[in-house]
Design a protein around this motif. Structure first.
Motif, PDB file in Angstrom:
ATOM      1  N   THR A  36       0.933  -1.013  -0.084  1.00  0.00           N
ATOM      2  CA  THR A  36       0.095  -0.026   0.227  1.00  0.00           C
ATOM      3  C   THR A  36       0.879   1.222  -0.126  1.00  0.00           C
ATOM      4  N   SER A  37       0.251   2.265  -0.417  1.00  0.00           N
ATOM      5  CA  SER A  37       1.003   3.562  -0.423  1.00  0.00           C
ATOM      6  C   SER A  37       0.538   4.256   0.952  1.00  0.00           C
ATOM      7  N   ASP A  38      -0.173   3.618   1.527  1.00  0.00           N
ATOM      8  CA  ASP A  38      -0.658   4.259   2.939  1.00  0.00           C
ATOM      9  C   ASP A  38       0.251   4.036   4.179  1.00  0.00           C
ATOM     10  N   VAL A  39       1.265   4.686   4.065  1.00  0.00           N
ATOM     11  CA  VAL A  39       2.160   4.390   5.074  1.00  0.00           C
ATOM     12  C   VAL A  39       2.498   5.651   5.965  1.00  0.00           C
ATOM     13  N   MET A  40       3.187   5.317   7.124  1.00  0.00           N
ATOM     14  CA  MET A  40       3.880   6.357   7.865  1.00  0.00           C
ATOM     15  C   MET A  40       5.160   6.186   8.109  1.00  0.00           C
ATOM     16  N   VAL A  41       6.061   7.483   7.816  1.00  0.00           N
ATOM     17  CA  VAL A  41       7.377   7.557   7.968  1.00  0.00           C
ATOM     18  C   VAL A  41       8.100   8.381   8.992  1.00  0.00           C
ATOM     19  N   HIS A  42       9.018   7.773   9.786  1.00  0.00           N
ATOM     20  CA  HIS A  42       9.768   8.801  10.920  1.00  0.00           C
ATOM     21  C   HIS A  42      11.361   8.368  10.265  1.00  0.00           C
ATOM     22  N   LEU A  43      11.809   9.447  10.556  1.00  0.00           N
ATOM     23  CA  LEU A  43      13.174   9.424  10.201  1.00  0.00           C
ATOM     24  C   LEU A  43      14.107   9.800  11.610  1.00  0.00           C
ATOM     25  N   LEU A  44      15.080   8.959  11.572  1.00  0.00           N
ATOM     26  CA  LEU A  44      15.727   8.978  12.786  1.00  0.00           C
ATOM     27  C   LEU A  44      17.369   8.965  12.696  1.00  0.00           C
ATOM     28  N   LYS A  45      18.099  10.057  13.347  1.00  0.00           N
ATOM     29  CA  LYS A  45      19.716  10.354  13.389  1.00  0.00           C
ATOM     30  C   LYS A  45      20.119   9.421  14.393  1.00  0.00           C
ATOM     31  N   ASP A  46      21.205   8.596  14.237  1.00  0.00           N
ATOM     32  CA  ASP A  46      21.819   7.920  15.329  1.00  0.00           C
ATOM     33  C   ASP A  46      22.942   8.938  15.677  1.00  0.00           C
ATOM     34  N   LEU A  47      22.760   9.213  17.144  1.00  0.00           N
ATOM     35  CA  LEU A  47      23.374  10.190  17.962  1.00  0.00           C
ATOM     36  C   LEU A  47      24.398   9.331  18.628  1.00  0.00           C
ATOM     37  N   GLY A  48      24.199   8.010  18.672  1.00  0.00           N
ATOM     38  CA  GLY A  48      25.376   7.291  19.467  1.00  0.00           C
ATOM     39  C   GLY A  48      24.923   7.061  20.820  1.00  0.00           C
ATOM     40  N   ASP A  49      25.605   6.356  21.431  1.00  0.00           N
ATOM     41  CA  ASP A  49      25.088   5.962  23.231  1.00  0.00           C
ATOM     42  C   ASP A  49      23.576   5.466  23.253  1.00  0.00           C
ATOM     43  N   SER A  84      18.072   6.728   9.440  1.00  0.00           N
ATOM     44  CA  SER A  84      17.378   5.480   9.135  1.00  0.00           C
ATOM     45  C   SER A  84      15.631   5.872   8.931  1.00  0.00           C
ATOM     46  N   ALA A  85      14.958   5.045   8.259  1.00  0.00           N
ATOM     47  CA  ALA A  85      13.570   5.654   8.219  1.00  0.00           C
ATOM     48  C   ALA A  85      12.855   4.318   8.761  1.00  0.00           C
ATOM     49  N   LEU A  86      11.951   4.696   9.659  1.00  0.00           N
ATOM     50  CA  LEU A  86      10.985   3.721  10.110  1.00  0.00           C
ATOM     51  C   LEU A  86       9.722   3.884   9.380  1.00  0.00           C
ATOM     52  N   VAL A  87       9.201   2.782   8.508  1.00  0.00           N
ATOM     53  CA  VAL A  87       8.198   2.805   7.779  1.00  0.00           C
ATOM     54  C   VAL A  87       6.939   1.965   8.382  1.00  0.00           C
ATOM     55  N   THR A  88       5.899   2.596   8.860  1.00  0.00           N
ATOM     56  CA  THR A  88       4.773   1.749   9.166  1.00  0.00           C
ATOM     57  C   THR A  88       3.675   1.825   8.199  1.00  0.00           C
ATOM     58  N   GLY A  89       3.100   0.142   8.010  1.00  0.00           N
ATOM     59  CA  GLY A  89       2.110   0.214   7.274  1.00  0.00           C
ATOM     60  C   GLY A  89       1.574  -1.178   7.187  1.00  0.00           C
ATOM     61  N   VAL A  90       0.524  -1.484   6.136  1.00  0.00           N
ATOM     62  CA  VAL A  90      -0.111  -2.948   6.077  1.00  0.00           C
ATOM     63  C   VAL A  90       0.864  -3.724   5.335  1.00  0.00           C
ATOM     64  N   PRO A  91       1.184  -4.866   5.833  1.00  0.00           N
ATOM     65  CA  PRO A  91       1.888  -5.748   5.351  1.00  0.00           C
ATOM     66  C   PRO A  91       1.402  -6.357   3.778  1.00  0.00           C
ATOM     67  N   SER A  92       2.225  -6.440   3.083  1.00  0.00           N
ATOM     68  CA  SER A  92       1.582  -7.158   1.739  1.00  0.00           C
ATOM     69  C   SER A  92       1.297  -8.778   1.904  1.00  0.00           C
ATOM     70  N   VAL A  93       0.381  -8.898   1.111  1.00  0.00           N
ATOM     71  CA  VAL A  93      -0.124 -10.362   1.558  1.00  0.00           C
ATOM     72  C   VAL A  93       0.260 -11.279   0.354  1.00  0.00           C
TER      73      VAL A  93
END
Length: 93
Positions: A36-49, A84-93
């Motif tokens: 699906t194109s109906d996804v949510m995206v969160h971007l994370l930058k690794d700061l260490g520790d 890193s991008a965390l992508v949340t959505g409905v899994p493909s069947v």
């Protein structure tokens, strides 16, 4: 009977391409994960520790279709970061 499909979250490494007109593009192949194109995206930058900074999407344009997520930005600091991008959505069947 009703079948409930639960969303999943997958982590992708963000790799930016060569800029075109000052705009960098990264394309995440989500075809094996989501149908699906109906996804949510969160971007994370690794700061260490073990800490991650959440990158505001106000500096990144996010678009998606049934097989990929496209990220675009003109921010050099975002492109230079290890993201890193965390992508949340409905899994493909």
């Amino acid at each position: 009977p009703t079948t409930t499909i639960h969303p999943i979250t997958e982590k992708f490494t963000v790799t930016w391409g060569t800029p075109v007109g000052g705009v960098y593009t990264a394309t995440l192949d989500t075809s094996a994960n989501f149908g699906t194109s109906d996804v949510m995206v969160h971007l994370l930058k690794d700061l260490g520790d073990g800490y991650f900074e959440h990158i505001p999407l106000s500096e990144v344009t996010v678009s998606s279709n049934a097989s990929s997520v496209r990220l675009q930005t003109d921010s050099g600091s975002i492109v230079a970061a290890s993201l890193s991008a965390l992508v949340t959505g409905v899994p493909s069947v």
